[in-house]
Design a protein around this motif. Structure first.
Motif, PDB file in Angstrom:
ATOM      1  N   ASP A   1       0.828  -1.206   0.000  1.00 52.86           N
ATOM      2  CA  ASP A   1       0.000   0.000   0.000  1.00 52.86           C
ATOM      3  C   ASP A   1       0.861   1.255   0.000  1.00 52.86           C
ATOM      4  OD1 ASP A   1      -2.621  -1.332   0.309  1.00 52.86           O
ATOM      5  OD2 ASP A   1      -1.835  -1.916   2.271  1.00 52.86           O
ATOM      6  N   VAL A   2       1.941   1.225   0.768  1.00 55.31           N
ATOM      7  CA  VAL A   2       2.826   2.383   0.923  1.00 55.31           C
ATOM      8  C   VAL A   2       4.272   1.916   0.844  1.00 55.31           C
ATOM      9  CG1 VAL A   2       3.477   4.348   2.381  1.00 55.31           C
ATOM     10  CG2 VAL A   2       1.137   3.453   2.483  1.00 55.31           C
ATOM     11  N   VAL A   3       5.104   2.692   0.153  1.00 53.72           N
ATOM     12  CA  VAL A   3       6.544   2.427   0.097  1.00 53.72           C
ATOM     13  C   VAL A   3       7.283   3.648   0.645  1.00 53.72           C
ATOM     14  CG1 VAL A   3       8.535   1.941  -1.373  1.00 53.72           C
ATOM     15  CG2 VAL A   3       6.288   0.962  -1.934  1.00 53.72           C
ATOM     16  N   PHE A   4       8.043   3.435   1.703  1.00 52.38           N
ATOM     17  CA  PHE A   4       8.958   4.460   2.197  1.00 52.38           C
ATOM     18  C   PHE A   4      10.323   4.171   1.577  1.00 52.38           C
ATOM     19  CE2 PHE A   4       5.728   4.595   5.529  1.00 52.38           C
ATOM     20  CZ  PHE A   4       5.581   5.966   5.725  1.00 52.38           C
ATOM     21  N   HIS A   5      10.758   5.043   0.683  1.00 51.71           N
ATOM     22  CA  HIS A   5      12.008   4.805  -0.045  1.00 51.71           C
ATOM     23  C   HIS A   5      13.142   5.609   0.599  1.00 51.71           C
ATOM     24  CE1 HIS A   5      14.964   4.185  -3.031  1.00 51.71           C
ATOM     25  NE2 HIS A   5      14.823   5.352  -3.636  1.00 51.71           N
ATOM     26  N   LEU A   6      13.949   4.914   1.410  1.00 47.22           N
ATOM     27  CA  LEU A   6      15.078   5.535   2.086  1.00 47.22           C
ATOM     28  C   LEU A   6      16.418   5.031   1.574  1.00 47.22           C
ATOM     29  CD1 LEU A   6      12.601   5.411   4.296  1.00 47.22           C
ATOM     30  CD2 LEU A   6      14.380   6.171   5.870  1.00 47.22           C
TER      31      LEU A   6
END
Length: 333
Positions: A83-88
């Motif tokens: 649903d959500v991607v945190f791209h760090l």
């Protein structure tokens, strides 16, 4: 919508999960009730970076994936169903970007492209991680999101490129992307290449002369818990989509003043000595960073809560507890 209610039951991917901020974000997401899939850069030893320091009671709720954002097929598999991607995931050491700029392009630019392509295919929301270094030396302060971008190091240039790719995917394809631009984050688990843990590890080892780079630059320092709160708020907000949002403390301090404050917090007075190996090239040094966070407050309700003094005390306690992990005589780039 409150971030806590937004993430409950959501399928969330975190790239760069083995890093300093990423590992803290993974912990926070688990506490919020998210189903977390964490990408950690593959090594033959199967080490999981800072996730190995996350309590087992938390890590037991995380699906850890070993891989690399430069692998497009692997990223597609990672993002499918999210649903959500945190791209760090990124190479972040500025000094090393002078040594290996090609690798920074591969990871920071091409890796971001892979994440955006996968999100576009599967309809995932992306929170793309920028950096205050993209602003270069401040032309005015505090720095708002309209400030010009300047590539004063290969690192910052690759992050500008990645930011613009994120912007283009929102504008060209309607990919739901928000860009968070953290200022200088510090706290437990930060690499000793950074100023605060570098000073602290030397003090903890009993040094009365502390070797540093330039003491002149001023930075906006934000405790990691506050930065993570910014990530959660941006990821939960529809109003953040298509936006670039600063996250910082709104306070600036010179590196020399910061060192003196660390001496005070630690109770270990020392003398500073400049180490030329730690000084950036003149035209590459960013002299002032100070965040204007009004947009973050207005759009997502973000406000920092931890003072610099409180954050330094927590970081000092962590360094003392884990001093065996640090090599006081070694400068890491």
């Amino acid at each position: 919508m409150e971030a806590s209610s937004f993430y409950a039951g959501k399928r969330v991917v975190v790239t760069g999960a083995g890093g300093f901020i990423g590992s803290h974000l993974v912990e926070a997401l688990v506490r919020e009730g998210a189903n977390v899939r964490a990408l950690v850069r593959y090594t033959s030893s199967s080490q999981r970076g800072h996730l190995d320091r996350v309590p087992s009671s938390v890590l037991g709720h995380v699906e850890v994936v070993l891989g690399n954002v430069e692998d497009a097929a692997g990223v597609r598999k990672l993002v499918r169903g999210a649903d959500v991607v945190f791209h760090l995931a990124a190479l972040i050491g500025i000094p090393y970007s002078y040594v290996a700029p090609h690798q920074y392009v591969a990871t920071n630019v091409s890796g971001t492209l892979n994440v955006l392509e996968a999100a576009r295919e599967y309809g995932a929301r992306v929170v793309h991680t920028s950096t205050s270094e993209t602003y270069g030396s401040a032309r005015y302060a505090p720095i708002d999101e309209a400030h010009p971008l300047t590539g004063q190091s290969p690192y910052s240039a690759t992050k500008i490129g990645a930011d613009k790719l994120a912007e283009s995917y929102f504008l060209s394809f309607g990919t739901p992307v928000a860009t968070i631009r953290p200022f200088n984050t510090y706290g437990p688990r930060q690499s000793s290449r950074a100023f605060i843990p570098s000073v602290m590890k030397q003090l903890a080892a009993g040094r009365d002369v502390v070797r540093v780079g330039s003491t002149r630059p001023k930075r906006d320092l934000n405790f990691v818990d506050d930065t993570v709160a910014g990530f959660l708020a941006v990821g939960a907000s529809d109003r953040a989509l298509g936006q670039v949002i600063n996250v910082g403390s709104g306070r600036t301090i010179s590196m020399g003043e910061l060192a003196e404050l660390i001496f005070e917090v630690s109770g270990k007075p020392a003398r500073l000595e400049t180490d030329d190996a730690r000084v950036r090239p003149d035209a590459s040094e960013v002299e002032l960073l100070l965040a204007d966070c009004r947009k973050a407050k207005e759009l997502v309700g973000y406000e920092p809560r931890v003072t610099l003094e409180e954050g330094l005390q927590k970081t000092w306690a962590y360094v003392l507890e884990r001093i065996a992990d640090y090599r006081p005589d070694e400068y890491a780039i």
